[in-house]
Design an enzyme around this catalytic site. Structure first.
Site, PDB file in Angstrom:
ATOM      1  N   HIS A 184      12.863 -20.890  -4.630  1.00 37.82           N
ATOM      2  CA  HIS A 184      12.973 -19.511  -4.143  1.00 37.82           C
ATOM      3  C   HIS A 184      13.459 -19.475  -2.706  1.00 37.82           C
ATOM      4  CE1 HIS A 184      12.228 -15.236  -4.496  1.00 37.82           C
ATOM      5  NE2 HIS A 184      11.716 -15.432  -5.700  1.00 37.82           N
ATOM      6  N   LYS A 225      -8.629 -33.193  -8.451  1.00 34.50           N
ATOM      7  CA  LYS A 225      -8.830 -32.397  -7.239  1.00 34.50           C
ATOM      8  C   LYS A 225      -8.810 -30.928  -7.618  1.00 34.50           C
ATOM      9  CE  LYS A 225      -6.760 -35.621  -3.931  1.00 34.50           C
ATOM     10  NZ  LYS A 225      -5.700 -35.800  -2.890  1.00 34.50           N
ATOM     11  N   ASP A 246       3.719 -15.448 -15.367  1.00 41.36           N
ATOM     12  CA  ASP A 246       4.235 -15.168 -14.026  1.00 41.36           C
ATOM     13  C   ASP A 246       3.816 -13.758 -13.613  1.00 41.36           C
ATOM     14  OD1 ASP A 246       5.681 -15.244 -11.647  1.00 41.36           O
ATOM     15  OD2 ASP A 246       7.571 -14.684 -12.610  1.00 41.36           O
ATOM     16  N   HIS A 299      17.533 -18.104  -7.797  1.00 39.02           N
ATOM     17  CA  HIS A 299      16.471 -19.026  -7.390  1.00 39.02           C
ATOM     18  C   HIS A 299      16.022 -19.888  -8.560  1.00 39.02           C
ATOM     19  CE1 HIS A 299      13.850 -15.745  -8.954  1.00 39.02           C
ATOM     20  NE2 HIS A 299      13.002 -16.722  -9.211  1.00 39.02           N
ATOM     21  N   ARG A 313       4.135 -17.983  -1.727  1.00 40.92           N
ATOM     22  CA  ARG A 313       4.594 -18.460  -3.038  1.00 40.92           C
ATOM     23  C   ARG A 313       3.850 -19.736  -3.440  1.00 40.92           C
ATOM     24  NH1 ARG A 313       8.010 -15.460  -5.789  1.00 40.92           N
ATOM     25  NH2 ARG A 313       8.939 -13.845  -4.499  1.00 40.92           N
ATOM     26  N   LYS A 342      -4.338  -3.551 -31.351  1.00 41.40           N
ATOM     27  CA  LYS A 342      -5.287  -2.853 -30.481  1.00 41.40           C
ATOM     28  C   LYS A 342      -4.990  -3.062 -28.999  1.00 41.40           C
ATOM     29  CE  LYS A 342      -9.183  -2.818 -33.726  1.00 41.40           C
ATOM     30  NZ  LYS A 342     -10.586  -3.251 -33.962  1.00 41.40           N
TER      31      LYS A 342
END
Length: 477
Positions: free
Chosen positions: A120, A25, A206, A143, A73, A245
């Protein structure tokens, strides 16, 4: 249901799925495009505990100032899952045989990305930073730790049997709680723990997702692009390193994050609303027992941002003070921002949080006697993820792919325009009553004189604001 593109096909690896072809899916994300979801991950996504993330705004109350910041979230978690998959698959394609990266490692990293925020609390970080310390006192809560409990709850209630993957995924989620710490059981492939939540140096997927997602939602430009870092990163000595770099690109990630904190997350009006809602929820806690669920995942999943509407529509008389505060937020009758100052650089080491008591003890004869409950103080710390230390000093780089040497890079080898200080501490003061803006501002200025010998704020509180607030107070009277 969507067909897999050639690029997406590289993502489709899952423990227990075998090597057969299947069509996963997918959802269409406004940041990453199509995100493909394999069966194992859907087992977690299609649960009431994970779907709760739809009712947690990623940026808490920021949408009250930036109307577009209503993303959840849930979206962020899918995004971290997807970018984590890109990161580990890029490493596997380039160094898979050398590093021993297996399909189970890919699945584990992606699962950690998917579930890293499942525990959370509501209202972004305000819940654990501001509310819980006032109602739990000495009890520590994070959390990340609640995410582990929530994962156990999901596994138990929905009979998910993947013990090895879950054990390592949970370790990856909490690996960043303390800098430079990894689970004692980790003896190899430590670099896997740097991908989702990097406690070593702060570069992780994240941040890649929320920096990109938050700037877009708030209508801000974002010059930081993470795709190049994903493509060119390399594991050396069991840690993820970056091409020399890319030094300024890495630096831009940290500075973009700091800019978001300054202009969005800690915007003066956003903080005013947070202070008000914190007061409302603390007052409501004795009635609604909000804090009683924070150690029980089976109850905690029921707590989300809709607690505001529960209070607002309640007829319980003990919730009147909380209702009144929420009504003030709705009517934009906010705590009044009086002024702020940045703590001098040479005083940062000795800084202690300023309290309302500090301000009222500094009031001068103005015909008004301030009380502690009249004043709110916000101590805002903005850094590059490692306090007063430069996070780039903890990052190793390499010259090119033919070179096997890793090394840190000093800022002065790159540019003399880069910062020499890596943390700001801003003290803001608010008056909870419009008619007290002048008195609070005067006390705040006097506090600075007592503390530093000078007024460190950039400008005085505008006279028109003092007069406007006094006029409003007289009309209300």
């Amino acid at each position: 249901m969507g067909a897999c593109s050639e690029g997406a096909a590289a993502q489709l690896s899952s423990a227990g799925a075998g090597d057969g072809v299947f069509f996963p899916k997918h959802v269409h994300d406004n940041v990453h495009g199509n995100i493909y979801l394999e069966p194992l991950f859907l087992k977690f996504i299609d649960t009431e505990q994970f779907q709760r993330l739809r009712d947690l705004k990623q940026l808490g109350l920021t949408h009250m100032v930036y109307p577009g910041a209503v993303h959840s979230r849930f979206e962020h978690s899918l995004g971290v899952y997807w970018v984590a998959g890109k990161a580990i698959n890029n490493l596997r394609a380039r160094q898979g045989s050398e590093l021993g990266i297996e399909k189970i490692d890919v699945t584990t990293v992606k699962l950690a990305g998917l579930l890293h925020d499942v525990g959370h609390g509501p209202f972004s970080h305000m819940f654990e930073r501001d509310i819980l310390p006032r109602v739990l006192h000495d009890t520590k809560w994070s959390h990340e730790e609640m995410s582990l409990k929530m994962i156990d709850c999901i596994v138990d209630e929905h009979s998910i049997d993947e013990p090895e993957i879950l054990k390592k995924a949970k370790e990856m989620i909490v690996a960043s709680c303390e800098h430079n710490t990894l689970p004692k059981s980790t003896k190899e492939k430590c670099f896997l723990y740097d991908i989702v939540a990097n406690g070593r140096n702060g570069i992780d997927v994240d941040k890649f997702d929320y920096i990109t997602r938050d700037t877009r939602a708030c209508g801000l430009g974002c010059s930081f692009q993470f795709d190049g870092l994903l493509e060119r990163m390399r594991v050396m000595g069991d840690e993820i390193c970056y091409r020399a770099k890319d030094y300024l690109t890495v630096h831009k990630m940290f500075t973009t994050r700091a800019d978001l904190h300054r202009t969005v997350y800690t915007h003066a009006k956003v903080k005013a609303i947070e202070l008000m809602l914190t007061d409302a929820l603390v007052k409501a806690n004795d009635v609604l027992h909000i804090s009683s669920s924070v150690h029980d995942a089976a109850e905690f999943w029921k707590l989300d941002d809709t607690i505001v509407k529960t209070i607002e529509t309640s007829t319980i008389k003990e919730l009147k003070e909380s209702r009144d505060l929420i009504l003030r937020i709705r009517r934009r009758d906010l705590y009044q921002f009086c002024n702020e100052y940045a703590v001098p650089k040479d005083k940062l080491d000795q800084f202690k949080d300023v309290t309302p008591q500090d301000i009222i003890c500094s009031q001068i004869g103005s015909g008004v006697t301030l009380k502690e409950e009249d004043v709110a103080v916000c101590n805002v710390k903005i850094d590059l993820t490692r306090g007063m230390n430069n996070p780039l000093q903890a990052i190793n780089f390499f010259k090119d792919y033919e070179c096997d040497e890793k090394f840190p890079i000093q800022d002065d080898r790159i540019s003399h325009l880069l910062p020499v200080c890596f943390q700001d501490m801003i003290v803001r003061v608010y008056s909870k009553k419009a008619e007290l803006v002048g008195a609070v501002s005067d006390a705040f200025e006097n506090f600075q004189l007592k503390k530093y010998g000078i007024k460190t704020q950039v400008h005085p509180t505008p006279e028109k604001k003092r007069k406007r607030c006094n006029m409003k107070a007289s009309l209300d009277f």
